[in-house]
Design an enzyme around this catalytic site. Sequence first.
Site, PDB file in Angstrom:
ATOM      1  N   LEU A 132       0.832  -1.208   0.000  1.00 14.18           N
ATOM      2  CA  LEU A 132       0.000   0.000   0.000  1.00 14.18           C
ATOM      3  C   LEU A 132       0.867   1.260   0.000  1.00 14.18           C
ATOM      4  O   LEU A 132       0.569   2.220  -0.713  1.00 14.18           O
ATOM      5  CB  LEU A 132      -0.921  -0.008   1.227  1.00 14.18           C
ATOM      6  CG  LEU A 132      -1.756   1.250   1.416  1.00 14.18           C
ATOM      7  CD1 LEU A 132      -2.707   1.463   0.241  1.00 14.18           C
ATOM      8  CD2 LEU A 132      -2.533   1.190   2.732  1.00 14.18           C
ATOM      9  N   TYR A 187      -3.605 -12.538  14.060  1.00 11.65           N
ATOM     10  CA  TYR A 187      -3.551 -11.341  13.204  1.00 11.65           C
ATOM     11  C   TYR A 187      -4.812 -10.499  13.394  1.00 11.65           C
ATOM     12  O   TYR A 187      -4.743  -9.291  13.634  1.00 11.65           O
ATOM     13  CB  TYR A 187      -3.399 -11.780  11.743  1.00 11.65           C
ATOM     14  CG  TYR A 187      -3.465 -10.663  10.721  1.00 11.65           C
ATOM     15  CD1 TYR A 187      -2.468  -9.688  10.650  1.00 11.65           C
ATOM     16  CD2 TYR A 187      -4.516 -10.600   9.791  1.00 11.65           C
ATOM     17  CE1 TYR A 187      -2.529  -8.676   9.699  1.00 11.65           C
ATOM     18  CE2 TYR A 187      -4.575  -9.602   8.838  1.00 11.65           C
ATOM     19  CZ  TYR A 187      -3.582  -8.641   8.795  1.00 11.65           C
ATOM     20  OH  TYR A 187      -3.647  -7.646   7.843  1.00 11.65           O
ATOM     21  N   TRP A 220      -7.601  -9.158   1.118  1.00 13.83           N
ATOM     22  CA  TRP A 220      -6.974  -9.894   0.009  1.00 13.83           C
ATOM     23  C   TRP A 220      -6.203  -8.917  -0.916  1.00 13.83           C
ATOM     24  O   TRP A 220      -6.403  -8.879  -2.128  1.00 13.83           O
ATOM     25  CB  TRP A 220      -8.026 -10.651  -0.779  1.00 13.83           C
ATOM     26  CG  TRP A 220      -8.789 -11.695  -0.007  1.00 13.83           C
ATOM     27  CD1 TRP A 220      -8.972 -11.785   1.350  1.00 13.83           C
ATOM     28  CD2 TRP A 220      -9.499 -12.819  -0.556  1.00 13.83           C
ATOM     29  NE1 TRP A 220      -9.729 -12.876   1.661  1.00 13.83           N
ATOM     30  CE2 TRP A 220     -10.082 -13.533   0.512  1.00 13.83           C
ATOM     31  CE3 TRP A 220      -9.718 -13.282  -1.852  1.00 13.83           C
ATOM     32  CZ2 TRP A 220     -10.854 -14.686   0.327  1.00 13.83           C
ATOM     33  CZ3 TRP A 220     -10.499 -14.427  -2.037  1.00 13.83           C
ATOM     34  CH2 TRP A 220     -11.040 -15.118  -0.964  1.00 13.83           C
TER      35      TRP A 220
HETATM   36  N1  LIG Z   1      -1.832  -7.809   2.536  1.00 11.45           N
HETATM   37  C1  LIG Z   1      -3.134  -8.098   2.688  1.00 11.45           C
HETATM   38  O1  LIG Z   1      -3.658  -9.049   2.068  1.00 11.45           O
HETATM   39  C2  LIG Z   1      -3.988  -7.260   3.578  1.00 11.45           C
HETATM   40  C3  LIG Z   1      -5.331  -7.620   3.746  1.00 11.45           C
HETATM   41  C4  LIG Z   1      -6.139  -6.843   4.581  1.00 11.45           C
HETATM   42  C5  LIG Z   1      -5.596  -5.745   5.237  1.00 11.45           C
HETATM   43  N2  LIG Z   1      -4.289  -5.427   5.066  1.00 11.45           N
HETATM   44  C6  LIG Z   1      -3.762  -4.271   5.790  1.00 11.45           C
HETATM   45  O2  LIG Z   1      -3.396  -3.305   4.821  1.00 11.45           O
HETATM   46  C7  LIG Z   1      -2.281  -2.541   5.307  1.00 11.45           C
HETATM   47  C8  LIG Z   1      -1.187  -2.528   4.255  1.00 11.45           C
HETATM   48  O3  LIG Z   1      -0.816  -3.884   4.013  1.00 11.45           O
HETATM   49  P1  LIG Z   1       0.370  -4.236   2.998  1.00 11.45           P
HETATM   50  O4  LIG Z   1       0.004  -5.524   2.352  1.00 11.45           O
HETATM   51  O5  LIG Z   1       0.721  -3.048   2.179  1.00 11.45           O
HETATM   52  O6  LIG Z   1       1.537  -4.540   4.040  1.00 11.45           O
HETATM   53  P2  LIG Z   1       3.065  -4.904   3.728  1.00 11.45           P
HETATM   54  O7  LIG Z   1       3.297  -4.984   2.272  1.00 11.45           O
HETATM   55  O8  LIG Z   1       3.402  -6.074   4.599  1.00 11.45           O
HETATM   56  O9  LIG Z   1       3.822  -3.608   4.266  1.00 11.45           O
HETATM   57  C9  LIG Z   1       3.896  -3.303   5.608  1.00 11.45           C
HETATM   58  C10 LIG Z   1       5.118  -2.455   5.800  1.00 11.45           C
HETATM   59  O10 LIG Z   1       5.222  -2.119   7.194  1.00 11.45           O
HETATM   60  C11 LIG Z   1       6.579  -2.277   7.586  1.00 11.45           C
HETATM   61  N3  LIG Z   1       6.692  -2.449   9.020  1.00 11.45           N
HETATM   62  C12 LIG Z   1       6.633  -3.609   9.739  1.00 11.45           C
HETATM   63  N4  LIG Z   1       6.849  -3.356  11.045  1.00 11.45           N
HETATM   64  C13 LIG Z   1       7.028  -2.019  11.159  1.00 11.45           C
HETATM   65  C14 LIG Z   1       7.307  -1.156  12.250  1.00 11.45           C
HETATM   66  N5  LIG Z   1       7.431  -1.636  13.503  1.00 11.45           N
HETATM   67  N6  LIG Z   1       7.444   0.181  12.021  1.00 11.45           N
HETATM   68  C15 LIG Z   1       7.315   0.657  10.748  1.00 11.45           C
HETATM   69  N7  LIG Z   1       7.079  -0.104   9.672  1.00 11.45           N
HETATM   70  C16 LIG Z   1       6.925  -1.432   9.878  1.00 11.45           C
HETATM   71  C17 LIG Z   1       7.013  -3.497   6.807  1.00 11.45           C
HETATM   72  O11 LIG Z   1       8.409  -3.604   6.802  1.00 11.45           O
HETATM   73  P3  LIG Z   1       9.069  -5.098   6.719  1.00 11.45           P
HETATM   74  O12 LIG Z   1       8.561  -5.702   5.453  1.00 11.45           O
HETATM   75  O13 LIG Z   1      10.527  -4.800   6.739  1.00 11.45           O
HETATM   76  O14 LIG Z   1       8.566  -5.835   7.926  1.00 11.45           O
HETATM   77  C18 LIG Z   1       6.427  -3.200   5.441  1.00 11.45           C
HETATM   78  O15 LIG Z   1       7.266  -2.384   4.668  1.00 11.45           O
HETATM   79  C19 LIG Z   1      -1.890  -3.175   6.638  1.00 11.45           C
HETATM   80  O16 LIG Z   1      -2.476  -2.461   7.694  1.00 11.45           O
HETATM   81  C20 LIG Z   1      -2.509  -4.564   6.585  1.00 11.45           C
HETATM   82  O17 LIG Z   1      -2.802  -5.081   7.872  1.00 11.45           O
HETATM   83  C21 LIG Z   1      -3.479  -6.149   4.243  1.00 11.45           C
END
Ligand SMILES: NC(=O)c1ccc[n+]([C@@H]2O[C@H](COP(=O)([O-])OP(=O)(O)OC[C@H]3O[C@@H](n4cnc5c(N)ncnc54)[C@H](OP(=O)(O)O)[C@@H]3O)[C@@H](O)[C@H]2O)c1
Length: 301
Positions: free
Chosen positions: A12, A137, A162
């Site tokens: 995101l 989670y 997703w």
């Molecule tokens: N992916 C899905 O399917 C999904 C579904 C529903 C909701 N969401 C929500 O949507 C949002 C965005 O998801 P996304 O898929 O873009 O996530 P993502 O690709 O996993 O990115 C999360 C980012 O946060 C960083 N991070 C982890 N721990 C951290 C910390 N302590 N301080 C600062 N940064 C930190 C990660 O770094 P590292 O990679 O180095 O750990 C990564 O760059 C999240 O809130 C997630 O819960 C995601």
Amino acid sequence: MRILITGCNGQLGHELQRLLASGTAEIGPIPEAYADADITAVDVADLDITDAAAVDALFAREAFDIVFNGAAYTNVDGCEAHEDLAYAVNATGAENLARACAATGAKLVHVSTDYVFSGAEPGERTELDEPDPISAYGRTKLAGERAVRAACDRSFVVRTAWLYGYVGKNFVKTMLRLADSLGALTVVDDQLGNPTSANDLAYELLKIALTDDYGIYHCTNNGICSWAAFARAIVERAGYDPDIVSLCTSEEYAAAHPDAARRPAYSALANAHLAQTIGDEMRPWDVALDSFMANLGKLGA
Ligand SMILES: NC(=O)c1ccc[n+]([C@@H]2O[C@H](COP(=O)([O-])OP(=O)(O)OC[C@H]3O[C@@H](n4cnc5c(N)ncnc54)[C@H](OP(=O)(O)O)[C@@H]3O)[C@@H](O)[C@H]2O)c1
């Protein structure tokens, strides 16, 4: 306008930066209000959101109008074994940002998940339904939602599902890799949800953030499918026979993967609040997937 994006290296985070830099999303142009935005984009190496003192220090150095929290611990199975770590990021980290936003007058756009619901009953969940997570989670993300809403009046909690973006790991890329390397895959067919493009989500987040309609939002691409139907749509667009995807049940998957988190059977979300406020412009999931597959070669990393 001064903007902070946390977790900027995530799926995101990347799409938010792409839209702000180009002025457009796949759905359409982003609001003019962002044209001259001053953007600070940080990930864990620059700002660990679990470190309250570091968060406060950044907000003391720089003033922000809007904060987009893209930082999260998103490894759903990993959360089962590391719930404390997941809680630190997904709940305490979110609360640290919410407190700093409240103290400095910034708006906070915080992102959450369909996995706050158990999905035991068929049908779409609205923002009025009571969450009841069945995974670590989901529990940590629900704790984050509640902490954000309690700490910051000017907050938007946006649940998506997703999610797949051009940069980072996701289900679409995993299916393509497995189709390429194995030529056949087996995917769960009894869990239903809404595949969602991070490009579309970023577009709606930028629009929501300009309003004063605070609260909980659901924001997913429209239409419902199973993981197996999603996998078949992905491989078909990549030129494979969709029948290389065999179907299995959640029970069969759990027997083969005993450490995996439980996932909701029906985690589809209805974008009800979005429809009542700025309007639901999210594309049908298969149309968003068409764009993604067409652009992946150029934009993927
Ligand atoms: N992916 C899905 O399917 C999904 C579904 C529903 C909701 N969401 C929500 O949507 C949002 C965005 O998801 P996304 O898929 O873009 O996530 P993502 O690709 O996993 O990115 C999360 C980012 O946060 C960083 N991070 C982890 N721990 C951290 C910390 N302590 N301080 C600062 N940064 C930190 C990660 O770094 P590292 O990679 O180095 O750990 C990564 O760059 C999240 O809130 C997630 O819960 C995601």
